[in-house]
Design a protein around this motif. Structure first.
Motif, short mmCIF file in Angstrom:
data_model
loop_
_atom_site.label_atom_id
_atom_site.label_comp_id
_atom_site.label_asym_id
_atom_site.label_seq_id
_atom_site.Cartn_x
_atom_site.Cartn_y
_atom_site.Cartn_z
N PHE A 11 27.36 69.47 -4.94
CA PHE A 11 26.10 69.04 -5.46
C PHE A 11 25.01 69.99 -4.47
N ASP A 12 23.53 70.37 -5.20
CA ASP A 12 23.13 71.61 -4.34
C ASP A 12 21.88 71.38 -3.47
N ALA A 13 21.24 70.47 -2.84
CA ALA A 13 20.42 70.15 -1.60
C ALA A 13 20.55 68.21 -1.79
N VAL A 14 20.51 68.01 -0.51
CA VAL A 14 20.40 66.69 -0.19
C VAL A 14 19.25 66.05 0.44
N ILE A 15 19.10 64.85 0.34
CA ILE A 15 18.53 64.12 1.05
C ILE A 15 18.93 62.52 1.79
N ALA A 16 18.86 62.28 2.97
CA ALA A 16 19.25 61.63 4.09
C ALA A 16 18.37 61.12 4.70
N THR A 17 18.81 59.43 4.58
CA THR A 17 18.28 58.99 5.67
C THR A 17 18.75 58.21 6.79
N GLY A 18 19.31 58.20 8.62
CA GLY A 18 19.76 57.13 9.20
C GLY A 18 19.06 57.55 10.62
N SER A 19 19.71 57.42 11.19
CA SER A 19 18.74 56.62 12.74
C SER A 19 19.10 58.21 13.16
N ASN A 20 18.21 58.60 14.64
CA ASN A 20 18.09 59.99 15.52
C ASN A 20 19.43 60.91 15.58
N ASN A 21 20.17 60.27 15.85
CA ASN A 21 21.67 59.74 16.31
C ASN A 21 22.60 60.73 15.18
N THR A 22 21.95 60.11 13.93
CA THR A 22 22.95 60.80 12.43
C THR A 22 22.07 61.58 12.21
N ALA A 23 20.52 62.21 12.12
CA ALA A 23 20.28 62.79 11.81
C ALA A 23 20.75 63.78 12.37
N ARG A 24 21.14 64.11 13.34
CA ARG A 24 21.06 65.62 13.48
C ARG A 24 22.60 66.12 13.22
N TYR A 25 23.63 64.44 13.07
CA TYR A 25 24.49 65.07 12.71
C TYR A 25 24.54 65.80 11.24
N PHE A 26 23.61 64.79 10.50
CA PHE A 26 23.16 65.40 9.38
C PHE A 26 22.57 67.05 9.53
N GLU A 27 21.83 67.02 9.86
CA GLU A 27 21.13 68.52 10.25
C GLU A 27 22.48 69.65 10.41
N TYR A 28 23.33 68.83 11.44
CA TYR A 28 24.79 69.58 11.10
C TYR A 28 24.96 69.94 9.78
#
Length: 353
Positions: free
Chosen positions: A159-176
């Motif tokens: 994939f070329d880009a991502v839109i991800a929705t989650g909790s503040n904890n999962t957001a840190r994982y997504f950002e990494y």
């Protein structure tokens, strides 16, 4: 597929969804695909609560009606007229969806397809049926979508880009995890209401809709009230009594009993009407079946605080007391151009190279 063709297909989807204000509604003769999909949709609505205990038929039908009202030619034209879709090379956009309320990820799904990209969807385990059904309907009325929609259960790849929705904890994982990809990462947000004590009964009843729709599980649900010092909650409790049937749903009742017990064991002072507790608290994220409140002396102080903490706020409900606030009763009926977290999804998608 041209933009106008895509819009026309989503208009047809809106017409299809408009039939389901309840599971007793008859089908309409002029809706595409009813012969194959109408009964299947009724069954899906009826079974949704077995897939997710919060997805009652009433709540699923409300979500369908909300999208039916949004997917009109006029609203799609108004929404998309501000953008230039010419000369765009299709990319693959991964979506990681939440499942707190029915079809919570549909706007991202719509935005990706309407902007000409391909969509790679990872649904939440709490909502694995509604969006795939809608995708199947879209592919039936527009086979060109078949190669543009993919659902995955395992690892997201290619994939070329991502839109991800989650909790503040999962957001840190997504950002990494997605640090090398263009992304929109959504975190926890809550909605608040700013009251003066001069609200009408009709406005307070509508505020109940903002609190109780989807059992309070959405980021657009009001979870915090700002009220003037010495505010009396009598009129508020009288107005929201019309929502008392919420306590008849087992999952909500279990949360009410549990959270009330926790509050009482902690010696917190509560106000309680038998189906909602309200607790004085400076936080925003109240538990299910409870709403926080906070007194203020100067409304300008509240306005400044909400501006300073806008990264925690999804919606502000008021009687025009603050810019961009939402009228009472409207938080769960956003327009197509009311972007989550105030991040313009279409503009983001049009920058993907």
């Amino acid at each position: 597929m041209t933009l106008e063709t895509k819009k026309s297909k989503f208009v047809e989807l809106g017409k299809f969804l408009s039939q389901f204000s309840s599971i007793e509604n008859p089908s309409k003769n002029d809706v595409l695909g009813n012969d194959l999909f109408f009964d299947e949709c009724l069954n899906l609505i009826a079974l949704s609560q077995s897939h997710n205990g919060w997805y009652t038929p009433e709540q699923v039908c409300f979500a369908f009606q909300s999208w039916a009202k949004a997917l009109t030619q006029e609203k799609l034209d108004q929404w998309l007229s501000a953008y230039d879709f010419t000369d765009r090379q299709p990319k693959t956009i991964a979506l990681i969806l939440a499942g707190n309320i029915p079809l919570v990820g549909f706007h991202d799904f719509l935005s990706v397809l309407i902007s000409g990209h391909n969509v790679l969807v990872k649904t939440s385990s709490n909502d694995q049926h509604l969006l795939p059904f809608i995708a199947k309907y879209l592919i039936h009325i527009a086979p060109e979508f078949k190669d543009k929609i993919t659902f995955v259960e395992g690892k997201l790849e290619n994939f070329d880009a991502v839109i991800a929705t989650g909790s503040n904890n999962t957001a840190r994982y997504f950002e990494y995890y997605f640090k090398d990809k263009p992304s929109i990462i959504r975190k926890n947000r809550n909605s608040v209401a700013l009251l003066t004590g001069e609200e009408s009964r009709e406005q307070l009843e509508a505020l109940g809709e903002d609190i109780f729709r989807y059992f309070g599980l959405g980021c657009r649900n009001v979870s915090k009230l700002f009220v003037p010092k010495n505010y009396s909650f009598d009129a508020f409790f009288e107005a929201i009594f019309k929502y008392k049937e919420v306590i008849e749903y087992e999952k909500y009742a279990n949360n009410y009993d549990y959270n009330k017990a926790v509050f009482l064991m902690s010696n917190f002072k509560l106000l309680d009407n038998g189906f909602l507790t309200i607790k004085e608290d400076n936080g925003y994220s109240s538990p299910i079946s409870s709403t926080f409140y906070e007194f203020y002396e100067d409304i300008d102080d509240v306005v400044k605080r909400l501006q300073d903490e806008e990264d925690k706020i999804q919606c502000i409900v008021s009687n025009n007391l603050i810019s961009n606030s939402i009228p009472f009763g409207q938080t769960q009926s956003p327009e197509l151009w009311d972007y989550a977290d105030n991040v313009d999804t279409i503009s983001f998608l049009l920058t993907i190279k």
